[in-house]
Design an enzyme around this catalytic site. Structure first.
Site, short mmCIF file in Angstrom:
data_model
loop_
_atom_site.label_atom_id
_atom_site.label_comp_id
_atom_site.label_asym_id
_atom_site.label_seq_id
_atom_site.Cartn_x
_atom_site.Cartn_y
_atom_site.Cartn_z
N GLU A 1 -12.78 10.21 0.69
CA GLU A 1 -12.30 9.45 -0.46
C GLU A 1 -13.33 8.40 -0.88
O GLU A 1 -12.99 7.28 -1.23
CB GLU A 1 -10.96 8.78 -0.16
CG GLU A 1 -9.83 9.75 0.08
CD GLU A 1 -8.48 9.07 0.21
OE1 GLU A 1 -8.38 8.05 0.92
OE2 GLU A 1 -7.51 9.55 -0.42
N GLU B 1 -10.90 8.43 -7.29
CA GLU B 1 -9.52 7.99 -7.12
C GLU B 1 -9.18 6.87 -8.10
O GLU B 1 -9.98 5.97 -8.35
CB GLU B 1 -9.30 7.50 -5.68
CG GLU B 1 -7.88 7.08 -5.38
CD GLU B 1 -7.70 6.54 -3.97
OE1 GLU B 1 -6.73 5.79 -3.76
OE2 GLU B 1 -8.52 6.86 -3.10
N CYS C 1 -0.37 4.87 -3.43
CA CYS C 1 -1.06 3.63 -3.80
C CYS C 1 -1.35 3.57 -5.30
O CYS C 1 -1.34 2.49 -5.90
CB CYS C 1 -2.36 3.50 -3.00
SG CYS C 1 -3.40 4.98 -3.03
N CYS C 2 -1.67 4.71 -5.92
CA CYS C 2 -2.16 4.70 -7.30
C CYS C 2 -1.09 4.32 -8.33
O CYS C 2 -1.38 3.52 -9.23
CB CYS C 2 -2.78 6.05 -7.64
SG CYS C 2 -4.28 6.41 -6.67
#
Length: 550
Positions: A82, A98, A166-167
């Site tokens: 990531e 991300e 989280c996003c």
């Protein structure tokens, strides 16, 4: 021990703790953590004025923006960590980028803009917010991208939620806090960093004032700013001249002025009266962008940008296959207002070229296909995958794309027994031959996190095809992941409603090469590659070729 990883396997660069913070020279490891760490370091350095920390921040910033940022604002090309791999590694079809990493980069650069009062940091914030962050949420606000690719085969879609969610809340809090990114102030100056329409209340030592911003930004570059102090007093109004803008004009109360420039800002230092008005006009031509020569993925390609927005092509706007479209440098594109696109947006329209794909069966040479002119429509990158499922491209070839290698598999549809979020079954027929089984630089089909048991990939044709063999190139990420060579594999074909196993001469399994089986010719509309996974391990397929009868 701290991260529950055996010492022999521990990679400190992933956590940015492989060396003292002030000795760091490059952006590295997990992208979100890296920018959150640098945001904190910037806050500390702003208070302590630590020279070594400030020098480190500048080193890493240059490395990030000049060698590791996508044109859409995001960072972190690799799904494996990531995060980051090496400088200039910016693939499109497998881009990770991300959403949280884009937001983290904006937060870091917002702090740098406050610290230095330099427009280049606000430029980064703007690129992140209008492209890589905004693409992270659908236009109805109900679905989200965790991963933001710059090219899609049509199989990537936003999701309402994620296991690691989280996003979605990060996008929500960022949009809710946009007001905090618009302006900044000190005792004598007010910086306008983003030209969002709205009203701002500001208190300076000289008094209170209201700032009203009227604009249709980012669709056009005319911005009207009305500073309304409670009483007349002097202060410096600093207006950012974006890095993408070459030509800009400024008027105060209808009269053209030539303000001085300071760190990328027009400085209007005067005594302001109630009723004053500033008009800023930013030229917004359509720009054909190219990447640094060391970005291999973008060699021979161009991207479209207008103002702060990066644009893309979507399949739903084109009759021709996107993979066949190219834009020579002579192609002109213009901005047009499209009132039907989500309540109105500026799109880019022009003419490109397309060429039909060729069949190479029993041919070594043949004439170049005729080119035909096609209508091209580009939409803002952040709105892709909001209308119809289909392919998408940000970087467009400047010349006719080469025909991908392959045989009958090129015309087959592809399905698989399991399709994870990072698996691309279509990649088994993309004609891109890996250098070795461990390559993970492009899309591939894998079954992780499934382990043990049996999985399959299936080709399906609209008409029967004759087949005399297959070649498979296996994926193996030993030392990095959990995909290994399969224990066994076999080929089945559909006869009527029954699956039958071919009588193959060999089905050996080895790394770094083509595993080939041949058999007596069959004719079918469906062919299946069955893969027996090793216990405790998954497996993956780079390429699966079809051998035709001679």
């Amino acid at each position: 021990r701290e991260h529950q990883t055996p010492e022999a396997e521990y990679d400190g660069s992933y956590w940015q703790d492989d060396m003292p913070l002030c000795e760091q020279r490059t952006i590295k490891g997990h992208a979100v953590r890296a920018c959150y760490l640098l945001s904190g370091a910037t806050d500390v350095a702003a208070v302590t004025n630590d020279a070594a920390m400030l020098q480190m921040i500048q080193r890493v910033w240059h490395n990030t923006i000049e060698r590791n940022q996508y044109i859409t604002g995001g960072i972190g090309p690799s799904s494996h960590n990531e995060g980051f791999t090496e400088d200039y590694d910016l693939p499109n079809l497998t881009a990770y980028q991300e959403t949280c990493a884009t937001i983290a980069l904006a937060q870091w650069n917002h702090r740098l803009a406050l610290l230095y009062g330099d427009s280049r940091y606000a430029d980064v914030v703007e690129r992140c917010l209008y492209n890589g962050m905004l693409s992270g949420v659908s236009q109805d606000g109900k679905n989200f991208f965790y991963v933001n690719r710059l090219e899609s085969d049509g199989n990537q879609h936003r999701s309402p939620w994620f296991g690691c969610a989280c996003c979605p809340p990060n996008v929500a809090r960022t949009i809710a806090s946009l007001g905090g990114y618009v302006c900044a102030q000190d005792d004598h100056s007010l910086w306008v960093n983003l030209y969002l329409q709205g009203r701002i209340q500001v208190t300076l030592p000289q008094g209170r004032l209201s700032i009203q911003v009227l604009s249709h930004y980012p669709w056009d570059g005319r911005v009207r700013i009305k500073p309304s102090p409670e009483k007349s007093f002097a202060f410096a109004l600093r207006l950012r001249k974006p890095g993408w803008c070459d030509e800009a004009t400024v008027q105060v109360n209808g009269e053209a002025v030539t303000p001085r420039m300071d760190k990328g800002y027009f400085v209007l230092d005067r005594t302001w009266q109630p009723g004053d008005e500033v008009e800023l006009n930013l030229d917004m031509p359509v720009r054909r962008m190219i990447a640094h020569p060391r970005v291999q993925a973008d060699a021979g390609h161009t991207a479209l940008q207008r103002g702060p927005l990066v644009y893309c092509l979507e399949a739903c706007d084109h009759a021709a296959e996107l993979s066949s479209i190219f834009l020579p440098g002579t192609c002109q594109l213009t901005a047009e207002w499209d009132p039907s696109l989500f309540h109105g947006m500026a799109v880019l329209k022009g003419k490109g070229f397309s060429a039909d794909s060729l069949s190479w069966k029993a041919k070594l040479y043949q004439p170049m296909p005729a080119l035909r002119q096609v209508e091209v429509k580009a939409v803002p990158y952040f709105v892709w995958d909001n209308r119809a499922a289909g392919s998408m491209m940000v970087w467009l070839p400047q010349a006719m794309p080469p025909t991908a290698a392959g045989g009958p598999e090129r015309s087959a549809g592809v399905t698989a027994s399991y399709i994870g979020s990072r698996s691309r079954p279509q990649a088994v027929k993309d004609g891109i031959e890996p250098k070795r089984s461990s390559d993970h630089t492009g899309p591939l089909c894998h079954f992780w996190p499934h382990k043990g048991g049996e999985e399959w990939v299936c080709y399906r044709w609209p008409q029967p095809v004759a087949i005399a063999g297959c070649q498979v190139y296996w994926f193996d990420d030993s030392g990095r992941g959990e995909c290994r060579l399969p224990a066994q594999w076999r080929i089945e074909y559909l006869q009527g409603a029954t699956w039958k196993t071919v009588a193959a001469d060999d089905s050996s399994v080895f790394l770094d090469g083509w595993n080939t089986v041949t058999f007596s010719p069959i004719t079918t509309t469906e062919l299946r590659l069955l893969v027996k996974l090793q216990d405790q391990w998954s497996a993956g397929v780079h390429e699966w070729r079809i051998i035709e009868p001679e």
